[in-house]
Scaffold this motif. Structure first.
Motif, mmCIF file in Angstrom:
data_model
loop_
_atom_site.group_PDB
_atom_site.id
_atom_site.type_symbol
_atom_site.label_atom_id
_atom_site.label_comp_id
_atom_site.label_asym_id
_atom_site.label_seq_id
_atom_site.Cartn_x
_atom_site.Cartn_y
_atom_site.Cartn_z
ATOM 1 N N ARG A 7 41.320 50.282 42.913
ATOM 2 C CA ARG A 7 42.444 51.165 44.011
ATOM 3 C C ARG A 7 43.610 50.531 43.773
ATOM 4 N N PHE A 8 44.694 51.282 43.999
ATOM 5 C CA PHE A 8 45.961 50.760 44.388
ATOM 6 C C PHE A 8 46.579 50.032 43.145
ATOM 7 N N ASN A 9 45.782 50.128 41.979
ATOM 8 C CA ASN A 9 46.468 49.541 40.733
ATOM 9 C C ASN A 9 46.301 47.997 40.779
ATOM 10 N N ILE A 10 45.439 47.572 41.489
ATOM 11 C CA ILE A 10 45.341 46.184 41.930
ATOM 12 C C ILE A 10 44.868 45.307 40.757
ATOM 13 N N SER A 11 44.153 46.098 39.918
ATOM 14 C CA SER A 11 43.516 45.361 38.561
ATOM 15 C C SER A 11 44.533 44.947 37.625
ATOM 16 N N SER A 12 45.780 45.835 37.638
ATOM 17 C CA SER A 12 46.793 45.187 36.532
ATOM 18 C C SER A 12 47.891 44.970 37.314
ATOM 19 N N ARG A 13 48.228 44.824 38.452
ATOM 20 C CA ARG A 13 49.213 44.839 39.268
ATOM 21 C C ARG A 13 49.801 43.145 38.968
ATOM 22 N N THR A 14 50.949 42.990 38.865
ATOM 23 C CA THR A 14 51.515 41.477 38.553
ATOM 24 C C THR A 14 52.747 41.127 39.544
ATOM 25 N N ASP A 23 49.795 32.589 34.117
ATOM 26 C CA ASP A 23 49.967 33.214 32.632
ATOM 27 C C ASP A 23 50.669 34.535 32.897
ATOM 28 N N ALA A 24 51.527 34.590 31.928
ATOM 29 C CA ALA A 24 52.544 35.878 31.930
ATOM 30 C C ALA A 24 51.792 37.035 31.769
ATOM 31 N N ASN A 25 50.576 37.095 31.261
ATOM 32 C CA ASN A 25 49.877 38.296 30.858
ATOM 33 C C ASN A 25 48.466 38.350 31.980
ATOM 34 N N GLU A 26 48.676 37.427 33.117
ATOM 35 C CA GLU A 26 47.658 37.649 33.923
ATOM 36 C C GLU A 26 47.930 38.566 35.290
ATOM 37 N N SER A 27 46.961 39.287 35.605
ATOM 38 C CA SER A 27 47.207 40.143 36.704
ATOM 39 C C SER A 27 47.187 39.374 38.029
ATOM 40 N N LEU A 28 47.849 40.012 39.069
ATOM 41 C CA LEU A 28 47.611 39.292 40.330
ATOM 42 C C LEU A 28 46.343 39.101 40.817
ATOM 43 N N ALA A 29 45.395 39.934 40.575
ATOM 44 C CA ALA A 29 44.128 39.989 40.868
ATOM 45 C C ALA A 29 43.127 38.929 40.233
ATOM 46 N N SER A 30 43.569 38.876 38.855
ATOM 47 C CA SER A 30 42.956 37.596 38.136
ATOM 48 C C SER A 30 43.481 36.226 38.510
ATOM 49 N N VAL A 32 44.502 35.452 41.516
ATOM 50 C CA VAL A 32 44.037 34.999 42.893
ATOM 51 C C VAL A 32 42.509 35.020 42.931
ATOM 52 N N CYS A 33 41.952 35.647 42.076
ATOM 53 C CA CYS A 33 40.225 35.699 42.060
ATOM 54 C C CYS A 33 39.798 34.550 41.204
ATOM 55 N N CYS A 34 40.292 34.553 39.897
ATOM 56 C CA CYS A 34 39.574 33.655 38.817
ATOM 57 C C CYS A 34 40.494 32.635 38.151
ATOM 58 N N ASP A 35 41.518 32.199 38.712
ATOM 59 C CA ASP A 35 42.536 31.173 37.993
ATOM 60 C C ASP A 35 42.321 30.034 38.955
ATOM 61 N N ALA A 36 41.977 28.940 38.451
ATOM 62 C CA ALA A 36 41.340 27.654 39.309
ATOM 63 C C ALA A 36 42.863 27.179 39.857
ATOM 64 N N ARG A 37 43.917 27.441 38.942
ATOM 65 C CA ARG A 37 45.139 26.704 39.671
ATOM 66 C C ARG A 37 45.463 27.605 41.033
ATOM 67 N N GLU A 43 45.793 36.634 48.342
ATOM 68 C CA GLU A 43 46.983 37.535 47.642
ATOM 69 C C GLU A 43 47.970 37.244 48.570
ATOM 70 N N PRO A 44 49.152 37.558 47.931
ATOM 71 C CA PRO A 44 50.497 37.355 48.768
ATOM 72 C C PRO A 44 50.211 37.930 49.890
ATOM 73 N N GLN A 45 50.837 37.159 51.122
ATOM 74 C CA GLN A 45 51.085 37.555 52.524
ATOM 75 C C GLN A 45 51.596 39.186 52.541
ATOM 76 N N PHE A 46 51.235 39.998 53.499
ATOM 77 C CA PHE A 46 51.686 41.327 53.446
ATOM 78 C C PHE A 46 51.432 42.221 52.321
ATOM 79 N N LEU A 47 50.670 41.950 51.378
ATOM 80 C CA LEU A 47 50.323 42.809 50.089
ATOM 81 C C LEU A 47 49.949 44.104 50.598
#
Length: 124
Positions: A7-14, A23-30, A32-37, A43-47
């Protein structure tokens, strides 16, 4: 990988960006959820208040809402429980992220590191 079509386009939101380069091709959700860095970041505050999300405009004050892990789909939190939607919104606004109380945690699916305070889904 993050589930597609969240929902809310979270899957592809950047945007907005997290506080470390990703990575430039990484979504915000990826990121936050999946990147070791970004392991220690949320997620960003107040998202939740972004105009296209407007979480509290979409919640029904007469019903409990279930919040799911965006990768594996486990239910993690159910809110509000034992308080009003207005109280849930006030706590969330104070902290800048959805703020859940102990009674709202789906304990079977959430792991909390008692030393660091880090909260994670049981699936990672």
């Amino acid at each position: 990988a993050v589930q597609t079509k969240l929902r809310f386009n979270i899957s592809s939101r950047t945007t907005p960006e997290v506080r470390v380069p990703v990575d430039a091709n990484e979504s915000l959700a990826s990121a936050v959820c999946c990147d070791a860095r970004t392991k220690l970041l949320a997620e960003p505050q107040f998202l939740y208040a972004a105009p296209d999300i407007a979480l509290f405009d979409r919640l029904d004050g007469d019903r409990v809402t279930t919040f799911f892990d965006s990768v594996c789909g486990l239910p993690l939190f159910r809110a509000p429980l034992g308080r009003s939607l207005a109280d849930f919104e006030a706590d969330t606004t104070e902290h800048g992220w959805p703020s859940f109380r102990v009674a709202e945690v789906v304990r079977a699916n959430v792991r909390t590191n008692r030393t660091s305070g880090d909260v994670r889904s049981a699936c990672g």
